[in-house]
Design an enzyme around this catalytic site. Structure first.
Site, PDB file in Angstrom:
ATOM      1  N   HIS A 110       0.866  -1.181   0.000  1.00 36.46           N
ATOM      2  CA  HIS A 110       0.000   0.000   0.000  1.00 36.46           C
ATOM      3  C   HIS A 110       0.903   1.231   0.000  1.00 36.46           C
ATOM      4  CE1 HIS A 110      -3.597   2.334   0.678  1.00 36.46           C
ATOM      5  NE2 HIS A 110      -3.191   2.780   1.854  1.00 36.46           N
ATOM      6  N   ASN A 167      -3.752   8.563   5.197  1.00 38.42           N
ATOM      7  CA  ASN A 167      -4.177   7.454   4.356  1.00 38.42           C
ATOM      8  C   ASN A 167      -5.229   7.924   3.357  1.00 38.42           C
ATOM      9  OD1 ASN A 167      -4.221   4.832   3.433  1.00 38.42           O
ATOM     10  ND2 ASN A 167      -5.023   3.937   5.309  1.00 38.42           N
TER      11      ASN A 167
END
Length: 308
Positions: A261, A278
């Site tokens: 990620h 995020n």
């Protein structure tokens, strides 16, 4: 007879309590589904409710422990199994691809305090598309423009997903490749090329409006990343398999130091803990952010790239 009545009453109370608990579980699930605009067929509803209740129990058990440094909480991922979450929101872990530039000499820090760039870019929502790599780059660009005093922009993440052919859209990608695309082509506004959380045919035939001068690898050590974070936020690769229900606190429960990620490092606190923005919306984490322990927690030092 008396013993029979006593047993019957106990059974009745236990049964009533069981159904009361079942009803509470159902009501909690229904409230969650309404809040998150989730609608299921009757057959899938039973399956998703079972996953919801299992995740809820796991969260409660975790938060009751005295040895944990972070809290879990309910969010939009409550009806996903761990395997589904990894498959839908993360890319395949790959630590073998060498996209790193020349290694940097370690910087010696003197008197550098806490840094926090959270207010210079907004938390986005990637949806069921493993496009964290693209968001980490478009958000890098937005923050760079804002910090340098140019203007507040909303750069198109979908353009990167669709048009950067060195990466694979919703199947994943690498921040350095995406920065190379932005350097060559530039990005348009997200108003003109909105995010749809799926792969499309590239719709951008001309160069964009927002460019960068270049990008560079800024990792290898805690001090290097801190030094460069003092200038602008940094796109970082992370191992996020266990981030699903993070709510608050200091996180170090990483499966490995690989990369599946990408997110945006936006600072560090006075104790050298990383602050990372995020792309899972503000319902997740600390208003969309996570705090990681120092050093190479979750592989944050492996693939940090900064635009300039």
């Amino acid at each position: 007879m008396k013993q029979f009545l006593t047993a019957a009453i106990v059974t009745l109370l236990m049964t009533a309590g069981y159904y009361h608990l079942q009803e509470d579980d159902t009501n909690d699930f229904e409230r969650w589904a309404l809040k998150n605009n989730k609608f299921y067929t009757e057959s899938e509803k039973l399956y998703r409710m079972e996953i919801y209740n299992s995740n809820k129990r796991m969260i409660e058990e975790h938060n009751q422990r005295e040895d944990v440094t972070y809290q879990m909480g309910e969010n939009q991922f409550m009806t996903l199994s761990h395997e589904e979450f990894v498959d839908l929101y993360l890319q395949k872990s790959d630590s073998s691809v060498n996209i790193m530039g020349a290694s940097l000499p370690e910087v010696q820090l003197e008197g550098l305090g806490a840094v926090d760039w959270r207010n210079y870019t907004t938390v986005k929502e990637q949806g069921q598309c493993a496009s964290g790599w693209a968001f980490s780059v478009s958000n890098s660009l937005e923050a760079w423009y804002a910090i340098r005093g140019f203007q507040k922009i909303n750069a198109s993440t979908q353009q990167i997903v669709d048009c950067d052919y060195n990466n694979t859209g919703c199947s994943g990608g690498y921040n350095a490749y995406a920065m190379e695309y932005v350097l060559r082509v530039g990005l348009v506004s997200s108003t003109n090329y909105p995010y749809v959380a799926k792969n499309q045919t590239c719709k951008q035939s001309r160069n964009g409006t927002y460019f960068i001068n270049g990008y560079s690898f800024v990792g290898g050590s805690q001090s290097n990343l801190q030094y460069y974070l003092n200038n602008y936020p940094i796109s970082v690769g992370v191992e996020a398999s266990n981030w699903q229900f993070y709510r608050s606190g200091l996180f170090s429960n990483c499966s490995s130091n690989g990369t599946n990620h990408y997110a945006l490092a936006v600072g560090f606190d006075s104790a050298n803990n990383w602050i990372v923005q995020n792309s899972w919306g503000t319902q997740w984490g600390e208003s969309g952010n996570i705090r990681l322990y120092p050093q190479n927690t979750c592989g944050i030092l492996n693939y940090p790239y900064q635009v300039y």
